[in-house]
Structures are given as C-alpha cells and as structure tokens.
Scaffold this motif. Sequence first.
Motif, PDB file in Angstrom:
ATOM      1  N   PHE A   1      10.714 -12.708  -9.621  1.00 60.33           N
ATOM      2  CA  PHE A   1      11.439 -13.699  -8.827  1.00 60.33           C
ATOM      3  C   PHE A   1      10.824 -15.055  -9.135  1.00 60.33           C
TER       4      PHE A   1
ATOM      5  N   ILE B   1      10.007  -0.887  -8.743  1.00 65.77           N
ATOM      6  CA  ILE B   1      11.173  -0.030  -9.043  1.00 65.77           C
ATOM      7  C   ILE B   1      12.287  -0.794  -9.754  1.00 65.77           C
TER       8      ILE B   1
ATOM      9  N   ILE C   1      15.544  -3.707 -10.169  1.00 66.96           N
ATOM     10  CA  ILE C   1      16.855  -3.853  -9.516  1.00 66.96           C
ATOM     11  C   ILE C   1      17.928  -3.697 -10.596  1.00 66.96           C
TER      12      ILE C   1
ATOM     13  N   GLY D   1      11.941   0.024   4.506  1.00 72.04           N
ATOM     14  CA  GLY D   1      12.452  -0.632   5.697  1.00 72.04           C
ATOM     15  C   GLY D   1      12.890  -2.051   5.386  1.00 72.04           C
ATOM     16  N   GLY D   2      13.286  -2.767   6.422  1.00 70.47           N
ATOM     17  CA  GLY D   2      13.682  -4.162   6.219  1.00 70.47           C
ATOM     18  C   GLY D   2      15.035  -4.433   6.828  1.00 70.47           C
ATOM     19  N   THR D   3      15.397  -5.719   6.834  1.00 71.74           N
ATOM     20  CA  THR D   3      16.659  -6.120   7.453  1.00 71.74           C
ATOM     21  C   THR D   3      17.687  -6.567   6.443  1.00 71.74           C
ATOM     22  N   GLY D   4      17.243  -6.811   5.206  1.00 74.75           N
ATOM     23  CA  GLY D   4      18.180  -7.336   4.205  1.00 74.75           C
ATOM     24  C   GLY D   4      18.396  -8.831   4.398  1.00 74.75           C
TER      25      GLY D   4
ATOM     26  N   ASP E   1       6.363  -8.253 -10.252  1.00 75.97           N
ATOM     27  CA  ASP E   1       5.800  -6.955  -9.882  1.00 75.97           C
ATOM     28  C   ASP E   1       6.123  -5.910 -10.948  1.00 75.97           C
TER      29      ASP E   1
ATOM     30  N   GLN F   1      21.177  -4.660   1.259  1.00 72.26           N
ATOM     31  CA  GLN F   1      20.058  -3.839   0.780  1.00 72.26           C
ATOM     32  C   GLN F   1      20.629  -2.869  -0.230  1.00 72.26           C
ATOM     33  N   ILE F   2      19.940  -2.695  -1.337  1.00 73.95           N
ATOM     34  CA  ILE F   2      20.478  -1.813  -2.375  1.00 73.95           C
ATOM     35  C   ILE F   2      20.641  -0.414  -1.794  1.00 73.95           C
TER      36      ILE F   2
ATOM     37  N   ASN G   1       8.191  -8.265  -0.417  1.00 78.28           N
ATOM     38  CA  ASN G   1       9.102  -7.394  -1.172  1.00 78.28           C
ATOM     39  C   ASN G   1       8.391  -6.766  -2.368  1.00 78.28           C
ATOM     40  N   ALA G   2       7.613  -7.594  -3.082  1.00 77.77           N
ATOM     41  CA  ALA G   2       6.929  -7.100  -4.280  1.00 77.77           C
ATOM     42  C   ALA G   2       6.052  -5.911  -3.903  1.00 77.77           C
TER      43      ALA G   2
ATOM     44  N   LEU H   1      15.744 -12.101   1.358  1.00 79.13           N
ATOM     45  CA  LEU H   1      16.131 -12.884   0.186  1.00 79.13           C
ATOM     46  C   LEU H   1      17.212 -13.912   0.503  1.00 79.13           C
ATOM     47  N   ALA H   2      18.077 -13.570   1.458  1.00 81.91           N
ATOM     48  CA  ALA H   2      19.099 -14.544   1.862  1.00 81.91           C
ATOM     49  C   ALA H   2      18.392 -15.794   2.390  1.00 81.91           C
TER      50      ALA H   2
ATOM     51  N   ILE I   1      21.779  -9.154  -3.970  1.00 80.25           N
ATOM     52  CA  ILE I   1      20.567  -9.011  -3.150  1.00 80.25           C
ATOM     53  C   ILE I   1      20.281 -10.267  -2.330  1.00 80.25           C
TER      54      ILE I   1
ATOM     55  N   SER J   1      10.184  -6.492 -11.507  1.00 76.99           N
ATOM     56  CA  SER J   1      11.047  -7.649 -11.263  1.00 76.99           C
ATOM     57  C   SER J   1      10.234  -8.931 -11.318  1.00 76.99           C
TER      58      SER J   1
HETATM   59  P1  ADP Z   1      14.855  -6.281   2.756  1.00 77.39           P
HETATM   60  O1  ADP Z   1      14.606  -6.625   4.167  1.00 77.39           O
HETATM   61  O2  ADP Z   1      15.664  -5.053   2.572  1.00 77.39           O
HETATM   62  O3  ADP Z   1      13.665  -6.361   1.895  1.00 77.39           O
HETATM   63  P2  ADP Z   1      15.681  -8.560   1.171  1.00 77.39           P
HETATM   64  O4  ADP Z   1      16.795  -9.530   1.385  1.00 77.39           O
HETATM   65  O5  ADP Z   1      14.324  -9.104   1.091  1.00 77.39           O
HETATM   66  O6  ADP Z   1      15.832  -7.461   2.285  1.00 77.39           O
HETATM   67  O7  ADP Z   1      15.991  -7.766  -0.141  1.00 77.39           O
HETATM   68  C1  ADP Z   1      17.255  -7.219  -0.362  1.00 77.39           C
HETATM   69  C2  ADP Z   1      17.195  -6.022  -1.262  1.00 77.39           C
HETATM   70  O8  ADP Z   1      16.813  -6.444  -2.585  1.00 77.39           O
HETATM   71  C3  ADP Z   1      16.151  -5.031  -0.877  1.00 77.39           C
HETATM   72  O9  ADP Z   1      16.641  -4.118   0.084  1.00 77.39           O
HETATM   73  C4  ADP Z   1      15.870  -4.346  -2.195  1.00 77.39           C
HETATM   74  O10 ADP Z   1      16.816  -3.358  -2.444  1.00 77.39           O
HETATM   75  C5  ADP Z   1      16.019  -5.444  -3.204  1.00 77.39           C
HETATM   76  N1  ADP Z   1      14.742  -6.081  -3.600  1.00 77.39           N
HETATM   77  C6  ADP Z   1      14.194  -7.215  -3.135  1.00 77.39           C
HETATM   78  N2  ADP Z   1      13.030  -7.506  -3.756  1.00 77.39           N
HETATM   79  C7  ADP Z   1      12.790  -6.486  -4.609  1.00 77.39           C
HETATM   80  C8  ADP Z   1      11.759  -6.186  -5.550  1.00 77.39           C
HETATM   81  N3  ADP Z   1      10.696  -6.987  -5.718  1.00 77.39           N
HETATM   82  N4  ADP Z   1      11.864  -5.049  -6.292  1.00 77.39           N
HETATM   83  C9  ADP Z   1      12.933  -4.256  -6.141  1.00 77.39           C
HETATM   84  N5  ADP Z   1      13.957  -4.473  -5.287  1.00 77.39           N
HETATM   85  C10 ADP Z   1      13.890  -5.586  -4.519  1.00 77.39           C
END
Ligand code: ADP
Length: 545
Positions: free
Chosen positions: A536, A478, A480, A504-507, A475, A494-495, A447-448, A510-511, A488, A534
């Motif tokens: 984490f 951008i 959050i 891209g990604g599945t959202g 990181d 996904q935001i 994600n970072a 983080l779950a 999240i 951000s």
């Molecule tokens: P994804 O597969 O979309 O990355 P995650 O569950 O990992 O799904 O993350 C969920 C959402 O949290 C992301 O779509 C993004 O909008 C936000 N996010 C996660 N990590 C970061 C980060 N390091 N910086 C900014 N936004 C983040």
Amino acid sequence: MEKRPLQILLVDDDEDDYIITEELLREIMGYQYHLDWVNNYPTAWQQIEQKRHDLYLIDYRLGPDSGLELLRRAVALGVQAPIILLTGQGDREVDLEAMKAGAADYLVKGQMDPAVLERSLRYGIERKRVEGQREALLESERRLNQVTQLLNTEMDMAVLWPQVVQQSAALIGAEAGALALLADDGRSLHYHYLFNLPPECAADARVSGEGVAWHVLQTGQALLIPNYAVHPQALPYWQQAGVHSYLGVPLVSGGQKLGVLALFTLSPQREISPRQIALIESVGQQMGVAMHNARLFAEVQQRAAELQRALTRLEELDRLKSAFIRNASHELRTPLAIVRGYIELLGQGEFGELTAAQRDPVETITMRAQALSRIVDDMTAVWNVESMELTLERMNLRPVVQTAVAEFRLPSHRAQLQLNLKIAPNLADIMGSLMHLTRVVDNLLGNAIKFTPPGGAISVTLQQHGKTVILDVVDTGIGIPEYELERIFDRFYQIDDSPTRRYGGTGLGLALVKEIVEAHRGVIQVNSVVQRGSRFRVVLPCVSE
Ligand code: ADP
C-alpha cells in the motif's frame, strides 16, 4: 389506355402562318393531334396558365408583344410541355436567347417543311418525356430518402408508423395505406395507422390463414392486386372505401415475420409499376429492421428503468445503512467510554485489590473494550472525514510513522512477524492533520499484520520523491486478487465477508484511509500478488518552500 391526340397550342398573330402550320401538322401527324390557335399575348397566357397542352408553338413577334417574354413567363410558371419558338428570317440572333429561356427548339418560319417540323416536335416531346422521367425518378428518390431518414431517426413508433405509411403511399402515388401487424400470439393480423381510409377498415382482425395480407405474410412476397374490388378475398369495408388496387409487401426482420405494409390506389387511373413495387419492397425491408431495432430499444429502455429502480432502492438502502451506522456508533460511544472508564478503575484497584484470578479476565475485558472503541472510532471517523473540513497544519510524517511502528511492535511480535522501518533523512514537511494521518498509518499497519501469516515480514518506508512524500507499507501476506483491488476501498467492503471469515474488522479501514488521503490532496495505490503480499503506497504533496 386509349391514346389521346396531341394537344398543341399555336400562338401566332398571323392567320396565314396558322393555316400553313395546320397543313404541315396534318401532313406529318394525320389526325393524331388537336391544334388550338390564339393570336395575341393575353389570350395565349390564359391558355398557357391552364397547362393543358402537350406542346406550344410560339411566334417570336406577337404584334406589340414578345413571344420570348411569353416563353419566359411560361417556363417560370412551371410549364412542363415543350415550347418551340417560331422566328422570322431576320431574327436569328434570338436563337440563343430562346434556348437560354428554356425553349425546346426554335424554327425559322420560312424554312419550315414537314421533315423539319416533325423532327423538332419529336425531339422536343422526347426530351421532355426523358426529363419528366428523370424528375419523377429524382422525386421518388427524394421521397425514399425521406422515408429512410424517418425510419432511422424516429424512435417513437406511434409517430413513426403513420408517417411511414403516408410517405410510402406518396412514394408511388397511392392514395391510401395501412399497416397490418402480427399480434403477439402470431395468429392474427390487425390493421393499424390507416391513412386516408375510414376507421371501420381496421375493424376485423384477419385470423390466421385468411385474407390477402395473410397471404403476403406467409409467402414473404410482394402482392399486387390491380383490381381489388373483384378479388375473392376482398374485404367489404375496403371495397366500400373504394379501393381500386392493392399492393402488400411483407415486413420481415431476421427471418421473423412482423406484418404487412398495404398501399391502395383509389382511382383506376393510377397504376403501380414493377419499379414502384420494388421501391415499396425496399421500404418494407427497412421497416422490418426499424421494428426490430424499436423492440430492442424498448427492451433496453425497460432494462434501464429496472436498473434505475434497483439503483434507487440500493441508494435508499445505502442511505439507511449509513444513517443506522452513524446513529449506532454515536449511541455506542458513550456507554463504551463508561465501560472503559470503570474497567480501568477496576484494573487500577480503585474498587479493591484484584485477586490473581481476577487480573487476567479484567485485562481481557480491557483489551476487548479497546478494540471495540477502535471499531466505533473508525465508524465515527468515516462520517467525520466526509462531513468535516480537515484542518491541515504543517507537520512531518517521520514522528507519526515512528510512533505507529513502535506501537505495533508488540502485536507484530505476538503475530510472529518481523517489522522493519526505514525513513529517508531530511524528509520534507507536509500539510496534514496529525490525528487523521495517524489513523492512516495505523490502519495500513493493522491490516498488514492482520493479513500476514506468522513468519512473514512487514516493512514500512518513508521517502521523498520530487515534491511528494511517499509512505509504503509492504507485507508478505495473503495478497489481494486483482479484481478486488478497486473494491477494497469501498466502505464496508471485505473480500471475505462470510460469517465464518477468518479475519475480523468492519471493512471501513481502507475507505477511511482513502478519504483521509484524498482530503490531503494525496493518492493511495495498491499492488498485490495473491499469496505473495501487498504494498500500500500513500503519496502526499509536500510543502513547497
Ligand atoms: P477490514 O476492517 O476488513 O480490515 P479494510 O477496509 O481495512 O477493512 O480492508 C478491506 C479488505 O481489504 C479486507 O477485508 C481485506 O480483505 C483486504 N485487505 C486490506 N488490507 C490487506 C492486506 N494488507 N493484505 C490482504 N488483504 C487486505
């Protein structure tokens, strides 16, 4: 009303005393009284039990019986009329006892003259009158409290209104009552909750502009009609029901007219006083408020039911979505493994040497197939963490983090990002699952990199703090927005989930991270500033030596 002569009962075994008393009474009251005389205890008791006299004169000595005893019994029976005890010359010591027993006064027989008797009668009667008034006031206060309590506690209108009508009637001694409620269209009044009246009294709705109830509603003022039967707007059914007088008070809440509380006396003896009208007006006001509250309550309940339905539907959708994803990930896994296997063999030249032109597409397919596998892995892992007990083993996070950072060197270099790693020496062990914790670090790092524009930096640190090991992935990306921070960690959140989104990604990442961390009895925290970056942080308990 015509004044009734005062009914007096004299209990005295001596006829001379009766004659003297009679003379004295005549002297002070003319003929405004009626004197009954009984000369023994049993007959006296029979009379007293009927409670029909306004005043009792009881001799202390009743032959073998005691007048004091008779007095006590009368008081115990609840006789309200004043009782005056007549004592002989030598009986002064009974004075105190007589008063204690509830006598209004005592008189020494030999010393009785018109002035003394007159004063005693007047005082006794007046005191009882005041006491009676006080009791009546207390009683009406008690009843008013009952109505108020009822209005404040009962939410079911079908239970509340009949009781309020009945209790309001009791409050002022009216024998019947009903509630006229304004119909939803605001044009007609309908009678409900008839108390002590035949059902036909509710038969006809009073259409806008007609009838006494409508008048009360329009004026917003209480209306007393002492002789309803001859009123020009009297309703025939009510006349037949024997309504004598009518009292109507408006039910208003927040300026909105809701209806009329109508109470009726059925016998001409009953009169409604201005104080009683004021009491019922106050009940009417409280009823207005209760109606308003009831409407609000009903609305809230309806909304709650709607929300519940929506929630159930959402839960159902969520369940379907989960089931679909579980099945899809399961079904995708096998064909993907086969695709990856063949691609690998192709890449290795197992099916013949690749030409230069073929190499690039094959590499692209290999990478994309790997990416697809990771997504499917994420999807599967979420359900696994949820349904499986993790097997935790003693381990150290250092190599896990080192390996992950090493693997991400190339991607971060490609993304033009700096990747820093700092691990504190002598890091304590933790109890963990290597596979799952690897996924945590991978997801946070992935994600970072994904959310940091070129030129940025990513720092990974591992340190010890008390009995915990802390992993930070920071990181300069951008960031959050604060209001998204909670969400999240939700599955599939996904935001930016628009079809045109940049990332891209599945959202699920983080779950999954959160679920794994929590399964390790750890916590995950996030701090972020939009456009700044951000952090984490994963905090895991370490093994206590
Ligand atoms: P994804 O597969 O979309 O990355 P995650 O569950 O990992 O799904 O993350 C969920 C959402 O949290 C992301 O779509 C993004 O909008 C936000 N996010 C996660 N990590 C970061 C980060 N390091 N910086 C900014 N936004 C983040």
